[in-house]
Design an enzyme around this catalytic site. Sequence first.
Site, PDB file in Angstrom:
ATOM      1  N   GLY A 143      44.632  -0.411  19.034  1.00 36.53           N
ATOM      2  CA  GLY A 143      46.035  -0.724  19.328  1.00 36.53           C
ATOM      3  C   GLY A 143      46.453   0.102  20.522  1.00 36.53           C
ATOM      4  O   GLY A 143      45.794   1.082  20.871  1.00 36.53           O
ATOM      5  N   ARG A 176      44.846  17.941  24.387  1.00 38.43           N
ATOM      6  CA  ARG A 176      46.282  18.207  24.244  1.00 38.43           C
ATOM      7  C   ARG A 176      46.445  19.548  23.529  1.00 38.43           C
ATOM      8  O   ARG A 176      45.481  20.048  22.940  1.00 38.43           O
ATOM      9  CB  ARG A 176      46.954  17.100  23.417  1.00 38.43           C
ATOM     10  N   ARG A 269      56.486  11.374  21.715  1.00 36.71           N
ATOM     11  CA  ARG A 269      55.329  12.207  21.359  1.00 36.71           C
ATOM     12  C   ARG A 269      55.204  13.375  22.341  1.00 36.71           C
ATOM     13  O   ARG A 269      54.750  14.462  21.967  1.00 36.71           O
ATOM     14  CB  ARG A 269      54.058  11.351  21.360  1.00 36.71           C
ATOM     15  N   ARG A 280      49.755   4.248  30.687  1.00 38.72           N
ATOM     16  CA  ARG A 280      49.478   3.781  29.320  1.00 38.72           C
ATOM     17  C   ARG A 280      50.332   2.557  28.973  1.00 38.72           C
ATOM     18  O   ARG A 280      49.866   1.642  28.284  1.00 38.72           O
ATOM     19  CB  ARG A 280      49.709   4.922  28.322  1.00 38.72           C
TER      20      ARG A 280
HETATM   21  P1  ADP Z   1      48.457   6.515  18.708  1.00 33.29           P
HETATM   22  O1  ADP Z   1      47.459   7.318  17.931  1.00 33.29           O
HETATM   23  O2  ADP Z   1      48.360   5.059  18.420  1.00 33.29           O
HETATM   24  O3  ADP Z   1      48.437   6.805  20.176  1.00 33.29           O
HETATM   25  P2  ADP Z   1      50.405   8.199  17.323  1.00 33.29           P
HETATM   26  O4  ADP Z   1      49.931   8.118  15.933  1.00 33.29           O
HETATM   27  O5  ADP Z   1      50.165   9.451  18.092  1.00 33.29           O
HETATM   28  O6  ADP Z   1      49.922   6.939  18.192  1.00 33.29           O
HETATM   29  O7  ADP Z   1      51.970   7.897  17.294  1.00 33.29           O
HETATM   30  C1  ADP Z   1      52.792   8.015  18.466  1.00 33.29           C
HETATM   31  C2  ADP Z   1      54.148   8.608  18.070  1.00 33.29           C
HETATM   32  O8  ADP Z   1      54.853   7.636  17.308  1.00 33.29           O
HETATM   33  C3  ADP Z   1      54.013   9.843  17.199  1.00 33.29           C
HETATM   34  O9  ADP Z   1      54.975  10.777  17.622  1.00 33.29           O
HETATM   35  C4  ADP Z   1      54.292   9.333  15.790  1.00 33.29           C
HETATM   36  O10 ADP Z   1      54.892  10.326  14.999  1.00 33.29           O
HETATM   37  C5  ADP Z   1      55.248   8.187  16.035  1.00 33.29           C
HETATM   38  N1  ADP Z   1      55.165   7.064  15.057  1.00 33.29           N
HETATM   39  C6  ADP Z   1      54.053   6.552  14.509  1.00 33.29           C
HETATM   40  N2  ADP Z   1      54.367   5.494  13.704  1.00 33.29           N
HETATM   41  C7  ADP Z   1      55.705   5.362  13.753  1.00 33.29           C
HETATM   42  C8  ADP Z   1      56.651   4.466  13.140  1.00 33.29           C
HETATM   43  N3  ADP Z   1      56.256   3.487  12.312  1.00 33.29           N
HETATM   44  N4  ADP Z   1      57.954   4.636  13.433  1.00 33.29           N
HETATM   45  C9  ADP Z   1      58.355   5.604  14.280  1.00 33.29           C
HETATM   46  N5  ADP Z   1      57.541   6.482  14.880  1.00 33.29           N
HETATM   47  C10 ADP Z   1      56.222   6.369  14.639  1.00 33.29           C
HETATM   48  P1  5GP Z   2      44.157   9.178  23.478  1.00 30.77           P
HETATM   49  O1  5GP Z   2      43.909   9.706  24.852  1.00 30.77           O
HETATM   50  O2  5GP Z   2      45.603   8.814  23.271  1.00 30.77           O
HETATM   51  O3  5GP Z   2      43.609  10.057  22.393  1.00 30.77           O
HETATM   52  O4  5GP Z   2      43.343   7.804  23.348  1.00 30.77           O
HETATM   53  C1  5GP Z   2      43.518   6.798  24.304  1.00 30.77           C
HETATM   54  C2  5GP Z   2      42.836   5.535  23.871  1.00 30.77           C
HETATM   55  O5  5GP Z   2      41.440   5.755  23.796  1.00 30.77           O
HETATM   56  C3  5GP Z   2      43.257   5.023  22.494  1.00 30.77           C
HETATM   57  O6  5GP Z   2      43.477   3.624  22.619  1.00 30.77           O
HETATM   58  C4  5GP Z   2      42.074   5.268  21.617  1.00 30.77           C
HETATM   59  O7  5GP Z   2      41.952   4.291  20.610  1.00 30.77           O
HETATM   60  C5  5GP Z   2      40.950   5.134  22.625  1.00 30.77           C
HETATM   61  N1  5GP Z   2      39.730   5.819  22.188  1.00 30.77           N
HETATM   62  C6  5GP Z   2      39.599   6.994  21.541  1.00 30.77           C
HETATM   63  N2  5GP Z   2      38.311   7.248  21.267  1.00 30.77           N
HETATM   64  C7  5GP Z   2      37.607   6.198  21.751  1.00 30.77           C
HETATM   65  C8  5GP Z   2      36.223   5.846  21.761  1.00 30.77           C
HETATM   66  O8  5GP Z   2      35.360   6.552  21.276  1.00 30.77           O
HETATM   67  N3  5GP Z   2      35.892   4.682  22.340  1.00 30.77           N
HETATM   68  C9  5GP Z   2      36.799   3.841  22.904  1.00 30.77           C
HETATM   69  N4  5GP Z   2      36.373   2.699  23.423  1.00 30.77           N
HETATM   70  N5  5GP Z   2      38.102   4.126  22.900  1.00 30.77           N
HETATM   71  C10 5GP Z   2      38.509   5.289  22.341  1.00 30.77           C
END
Ligand code: ADP
Ligand code: 5GP
Length: 399
Positions: A143, A176, A269, A280
Site C-alpha cells: 500500500g 529514521r 507521521r 511519496r
Molecule cells: P505505512 O507503514 O503504510 O507507511 P504507518 O503505519 O507508518 O504507514 O502510518 C502512517 C501514520 O498514519 C502513522 O502516524 C499512523 O499512526 C497513522 N495511522 C495509521 N492508520 C491510521 C488510521 N486508520 N487513522 C488515522 N491515522 C492512522
Molecule cells: P519506508 O521507507 O516508508 O519504510 O518504506 C517505503 C516503501 O518501501 C513502502 O511501500 C514499503 O512497503 C516498501 N518496502 C519496504 N521493504 C521492502 C522490500 O523489502 N521490498 C520492496 N519491494 N518494498 C519494500
Amino acid sequence: MGEAPAFVVENVIGEFPSGVDLKPKGNQTAIDVGSKTYVIGGGADHELKSTIGVQIYDKASGKWINPTVLGTKLKAPEGFSAMLLNDDRILVVKRNSPVGDCFWFLEVNTPFVRQQAKSFGTEVVAWSKGVIGDAEKPIVISGPSGVGKGTLISKLMDEFPSTFGFSVSHTTRAPREKEQNGVHYHFTERSKMEKDIKDGKFLEFANVHGNLYGTSVEAVEVVADSGKRCILDIDVQGARSVRASSLEAIFIFITPPSFEKLEKRLRARGTETEEQVQKRLRNAKEELKQGQSPGLFDHILVNDDLETCYKDLKAILGLSEGVKTVHKTGPKLADLPTDCSVTIIDKKILINSNSAEHGKTSNKTFLLDLSLLKGGAPGRTRGLNLRAIDSSTDTKQLS
Ligand code: ADP
Ligand code: 5GP
C-alpha cells in the site's frame, strides 16, 4: 504397488557423462534432466567441504556451466540421496540430519527458475527447504506510504507474538530516529546490496522513492524456521515479483479512504522532509492504480477507522476474537540415520534406514508423501507429509 515403477536411489554416485574431465569426488550425484546433467555435490575444491555445489553439463554443447544458485546454499551433509521429481526439481535427502533440515529441493526447471534465468541471463537453479506439514502461507502487505501498513502489522504482532514474524527487509535509505538496524530494516550500502542481489540472495527487490529495498531469502527463512507465519511489508513492485515467484502467499493491499487523508497521515507521521513527502505522494497515485491490477492482490482493505480495518485484517487471516495463539508444530521424529535408502513410488517416497547402535541393529521406515507439495524456491516447499511406518508394512499400501 501395482505396476508403478520404483526407482531405488542408494548412496548415489550418478552416471557421469563420458568423455568429460570432471570425475565424481566423494558425495556427488549426477541427474539427467532433458539435455542437461546436474551434478550435485562437490563444486570448487575450496567449497567442497562447506556447501553442496551445483554444476550443469550441457550435453548439446559439451560444456560445463556454473549456474546462479538462488536460496540458501546447503551445508555439505555427511551424505545424501537425490532424485528427480516432476521433471523440474531434484529432491535431496540429507543423511544424519534433523527431519526439519533433511529434505531439500533443487528447482532446475520450474517456472520460477525459468523466469529468474531470463532476468539473470544465466542458468539458474534454486534451493528450497522441504517443510514438514502445512505451515501457514506468508502474508504480503502493500500500500502507499503513510496508509498504515506498519501500524496494522505492529498491532498484529503485538496481539499474536508467537504466531507472526516480520520479514526484515534490506534498504539503502537512512534509518529514521526510532528505527533499529536488524529490527525494522537491515540498513545497508547500495553497492553491497547490489552485489548480494547479483549473488541471488534476494527474493525480490525494487527501487522505491529513490532507494533500494529488498527481501532477502534469509529474512523469510529466519521467520519460517522460528515456526512463525511470515509478514512482508513491501511495495507493489515487490508484491508483483513475489506473486511471480514460487512463494505461495496471501496478498493484501491497504488503501486510504481518500488521498487527502493519506497526505495528512504522512505529514503527521513527521518522518520525511517536505521533498520526500512530495515524492511519496506522487508515487502513491501510481501505487493506488497498481493496487487495483487484476489478479495481483487477493484482498483490498480500506484503512479508514484503524480498529475496523484491523478487525477486517484479522478476519482475512482467520483470527477470530479471543484466539491469542495459533501455533502449529510439525511431528517430532528421530533423526534419520546415516545409512538409508530411498525408494520413490508415484508421489510417495519410502526411506528405509538401518542403524547399528550399541550393538543393536534397528530398522526404521519413513513415508514421505509429496503429493501435496506447495510453494517452492527460494524459501520453503511446504506440504511435505512425513510419518514413520511399521517396517513390516507391505508396500502395496502405498499406491
Ligand atoms: P505505512 O507503514 O503504510 O507507511 P504507518 O503505519 O507508518 O504507514 O502510518 C502512517 C501514520 O498514519 C502513522 O502516524 C499512523 O499512526 C497513522 N495511522 C495509521 N492508520 C491510521 C488510521 N486508520 N487513522 C488515522 N491515522 C492512522
Ligand atoms: P519506508 O521507507 O516508508 O519504510 O518504506 C517505503 C516503501 O518501501 C513502502 O511501500 C514499503 O512497503 C516498501 N518496502 C519496504 N521493504 C521492502 C522490500 O523489502 N521490498 C520492496 N519491494 N518494498 C519494500
